[in-house]
Each structure stands twice: as structure tokens, then as C-alpha cells.
Design a protein around this motif. Structure first.
Motif, PDB file in Angstrom:
ATOM      1  N   ARG A  28       0.819  -1.226   0.000  1.00 21.07           N
ATOM      2  CA  ARG A  28       0.000   0.000   0.000  1.00 21.07           C
ATOM      3  C   ARG A  28       0.850   1.273   0.000  1.00 21.07           C
ATOM      4  O   ARG A  28       0.496   2.248  -0.657  1.00 21.07           O
ATOM      5  N   ILE A  29       1.976   1.253   0.715  1.00 19.05           N
ATOM      6  CA  ILE A  29       2.736   2.517   0.856  1.00 19.05           C
ATOM      7  C   ILE A  29       3.880   2.639  -0.148  1.00 19.05           C
ATOM      8  O   ILE A  29       4.617   3.636  -0.111  1.00 19.05           O
ATOM      9  N   ALA A  30       4.026   1.669  -1.054  1.00 26.53           N
ATOM     10  CA  ALA A  30       5.194   1.639  -1.953  1.00 26.53           C
ATOM     11  C   ALA A  30       5.408   2.962  -2.699  1.00 26.53           C
ATOM     12  O   ALA A  30       6.534   3.441  -2.824  1.00 26.53           O
ATOM     13  N   TRP A 186       2.442  10.835  12.634  1.00 24.39           N
ATOM     14  CA  TRP A 186       1.648  11.973  12.148  1.00 24.39           C
ATOM     15  C   TRP A 186       1.969  12.280  10.683  1.00 24.39           C
ATOM     16  O   TRP A 186       1.084  12.346   9.828  1.00 24.39           O
ATOM     17  N   ILE A 187       3.288  12.435  10.388  1.00 25.93           N
ATOM     18  CA  ILE A 187       3.682  12.736   8.993  1.00 25.93           C
ATOM     19  C   ILE A 187       3.327  11.545   8.099  1.00 25.93           C
ATOM     20  O   ILE A 187       2.783  11.705   7.004  1.00 25.93           O
ATOM     21  N   GLY A 188       3.657  10.347   8.578  1.00 23.85           N
ATOM     22  CA  GLY A 188       3.421   9.143   7.771  1.00 23.85           C
ATOM     23  C   GLY A 188       1.972   9.000   7.364  1.00 23.85           C
ATOM     24  O   GLY A 188       1.648   8.707   6.216  1.00 23.85           O
ATOM     25  N   ALA A 189       1.079   9.233   8.334  1.00 26.04           N
ATOM     26  CA  ALA A 189      -0.358   9.091   8.045  1.00 26.04           C
ATOM     27  C   ALA A 189      -0.782  10.099   6.985  1.00 26.04           C
ATOM     28  O   ALA A 189      -1.555   9.777   6.076  1.00 26.04           O
ATOM     29  N   ARG A 190      -0.241  11.323   7.070  1.00 26.09           N
ATOM     30  CA  ARG A 190      -0.670  12.358   6.128  1.00 26.09           C
ATOM     31  C   ARG A 190      -0.085  12.160   4.740  1.00 26.09           C
ATOM     32  O   ARG A 190      -0.769  12.303   3.745  1.00 26.09           O
ATOM     33  N   VAL A 191       1.209  11.814   4.674  1.00 31.46           N
ATOM     34  CA  VAL A 191       1.844  11.687   3.349  1.00 31.46           C
ATOM     35  C   VAL A 191       1.437  10.375   2.669  1.00 31.46           C
ATOM     36  O   VAL A 191       1.180  10.341   1.467  1.00 31.46           O
ATOM     37  N   SER A 192       1.381   9.270   3.418  1.00 31.68           N
ATOM     38  CA  SER A 192       1.070   7.984   2.775  1.00 31.68           C
ATOM     39  C   SER A 192      -0.426   7.704   2.771  1.00 31.68           C
ATOM     40  O   SER A 192      -0.890   6.863   2.011  1.00 31.68           O
ATOM     41  N   ASP A 194      -1.819   6.263   5.141  1.00 33.09           N
ATOM     42  CA  ASP A 194      -1.935   4.970   5.802  1.00 33.09           C
ATOM     43  C   ASP A 194      -1.478   5.082   7.254  1.00 33.09           C
ATOM     44  O   ASP A 194      -0.304   4.898   7.566  1.00 33.09           O
ATOM     45  N   ALA A 195      -2.403   5.411   8.126  1.00 33.81           N
ATOM     46  CA  ALA A 195      -2.054   5.640   9.532  1.00 33.81           C
ATOM     47  C   ALA A 195      -1.497   4.377  10.181  1.00 33.81           C
ATOM     48  O   ALA A 195      -0.586   4.438  11.000  1.00 33.81           O
ATOM     49  N   TRP A 196      -2.057   3.227   9.810  1.00 33.28           N
ATOM     50  CA  TRP A 196      -1.628   1.969  10.421  1.00 33.28           C
ATOM     51  C   TRP A 196      -0.145   1.735  10.179  1.00 33.28           C
ATOM     52  O   TRP A 196       0.610   1.395  11.096  1.00 33.28           O
TER      53      TRP A 196
END
Ligand SMILES: C[S@@+](CC[C@H](N)C(=O)[O-])C[C@H]1O[C@@H](n2cnc3c(N)ncnc32)[C@H](O)[C@@H]1O
Length: 244
Positions: A28-30, A186-192, A194-196
Motif C-alpha cells: 500500500r505505501i510503496a 503523524w507525517i506518515g499518516a498524512r503523506v502515505s 496509511d495511519a496503520w
């Protein structure tokens, strides 16, 4: 993935269930992985790649195996080191991460879909070095992983593992708590989107074995001269060992 399908991160699953969750998460995050990696390491990941290459002892013309190669960040740097007479095999079990890697091909690099704990079609003793960067933490069966890495390299060849770690001292620990437990999710959830995935990251670091334990696992899987060092104030560890 939401909390219902992925579960909370406290007590991550092991075995096939963990592998499935991790594979689906990286699929999903590739598309955003490299950008996020650059942001979250402040661009230092390339410097750490160079440390991996130095620890690998690789020279021009050598063969390198890069496990859990993802989108190929380290793989490409290894390819630069071994040059056009050498070759690098990158292995990952996420189709989407590999697809992103293949969008930046190099003549001396092959990417292959596969499980790092059960390397199909990889002959014993066929590489001068085997590396893994930010992959071991995702793999519950570390004996299988390092057993395969040791098997794949020639006697005298090196096995190198770069990983995110819990810092040893208090000041980096404070920074670490802020950065990994709050800023990264926080950043990861917004940029990708994908909060998980980006709350899994700090949990997987917390659950990962201590550096001394990782050294012992490497030793009992046929590696000697096992050494490790902390980088970046302790939040990264670099382990290396030599095949007997
Ligand atoms: C954090 S990424 C690291 C990617 C790359 N090494 C880098 O330096 O950016 C972790 C990778 O490990 C892969 N992975 C996790 N478990 C694996 C396994 N058992 N076999 C192969 N790949 C695996 C994931 O698919 C993902 O691409």
C-alpha cells in the motif's frame, strides 16, 4: 488498513499472519515510501547506506545480495560499488515495492520476488556479501533470516544488517520518543494516507530484539567476528559478521 483489520500494535502477530500484514502494508505505501524515508531520516539514509557498503567489504566485480530490498535504495548504491563487472540481486516479498524498484533499473541489478527467510533459487555461497536494511525488524524468524544470509555468502563473505533501534542513552531517548512515537506516525499518516503503517513502525522497533541479542543470533547462524555499532545518536544500529 484500519485497526479492525490490522489489530492494535501491542503484541504484533508472528508467523504467517505478521508476514501477510507487513507485505500488504508495504504494497500500500510503496508509492510514497522513498519520499517518506527521505523526510523521516532527514536524508541521512544515503550516508547510512555508505556505512553498510563499507561494512560489507564489497569491491568492484563482486556479487551482492540485498534482502528486503524494497524500492531499491540500498540495492542501487550496492550496484554503484560493485560496478558493471559485478552484480546485485535484490529480493523482496512486496510486489509493489519491487515494481517501484524496477522503475529505476540498472544493468547489473536483478530484482526478484521472494521471501528472505526461504530463498528459492539462490545457490549457497554465491555472493561476496548479503545485506538487509530496515528489513530484519519486520521478520519474526531471525534465525531463518540470518541462516539464509549466511548460506548465500561465500566463506569469508560478509553479512550486514542496518536497523532502527531504541537509543541507549537518555537524551536521544527523549528525542526518539518525540520523533518516532508522535512525529513519524503523524507525517506518515498524512503523506502515505496509511495511519496503520506509520504507527506500526515505532511498535516494530520497540518489539525488536536488543543489539546484543541480534549479535548472538548472527553468531549461532554461522557468522564470526560479529560487531555492531550505533549510528545517529543511537537510533540506528549496524551489525556485521563474517561467514566461517
Ligand atoms: C522498511 S522497507 C526497507 C526497504 C529497503 N531495504 C530500504 O533500505 O529502503 C522493508 C522491506 O522489507 C520487506 N520484507 C519484509 N519481510 C520480508 C520477507 N520475509 N521477505 C522479503 N521481504 C520482506 C518489505 O516488503 C519491505 O519492502
Amino acid at each position: 488498513m484500519n485497526q479492525e483489520s490490522g489489530g492494535s500494535h501491542g503484541g504484533l502477530p508472528s508467523g504467517a499472519e505478521r508476514a501477510r500484514l507487513v507485505r500488504e502494508m508495504f504494497d500500500r505505501i510503496a508509492g510514497r515510501y522513498e519520499l517518506l524515508n527521505k523526510i523521516m531520516t532527514a536524508g541521512l539514509n544515503r550516508i547510512w547506506n555508505r556505512k553498510v557498503i563499507r561494512a560489507s567489504g564489497l569491491r568492484p566485480g563482486d556479487r551482492a545480495l540485498d534482502l528486503a530490498c524494497g524500492t531499491g535504495s540500498l540495492t542501487r548504491d550496492l550496484a554503484g560499488k560493485v560496478g558493471e563487472r559485478g552484480r546485485v540481486l535484490g529480493v523482496d516479498f512486496s510486489r509493489e515495492m519491487l515494481a517501484a524498484a524496477k522503475r529505476r533499473p540498472a544493468p547489473n541489478v536483478e530484482y526478484r520476488l521472494g521471501d528472505a527467510t526461504e530463498l528459492e533459487g539462490v545457490e549457497s555461497g554465491s555472493f561476496e556479501a548479503a545485506t538487509i536494511a530496515y528489513g530484519a525488524r519486520n521478520i519474526p524468524d531471525l534465525d531463518a533470516l540470518f541462516g539464509e544470509m549466511a548460506r548465500a555468502v561465500v566463506p569469508g563473505g560478509r553479512v550486514v544488517c542496518l536497523e532502527i533501534a531504541r537509543p541507549g542513552s537518555r537524551i536521544p531517548a527523549l528525542f526518539y520518543g518525540m520523533w518516532f512515537d508522535r512525529v513519524v506516525p503523524w507525517i506518515g499518516a498524512r503523506v502515505s494516507g496509511d495511519a496503520w503503517a506509520y504507527s506500526y513502525l515505532p511498535c516494530s522497533v520497540k518489539e525488536f530484539v536488543a543489539p546484543e541479542v541480534l549479535s548472538e543470533i548472527m553468531r549461532r547462524n554461522g557468522l564470526r567476528h560479529v560487531r555492531w555499532q550505533r549510528l545517529a545518536g543511537g537510533i540506528i544500529t549496524l551489525h556485521s559478521g563474517t561467514k566461517r
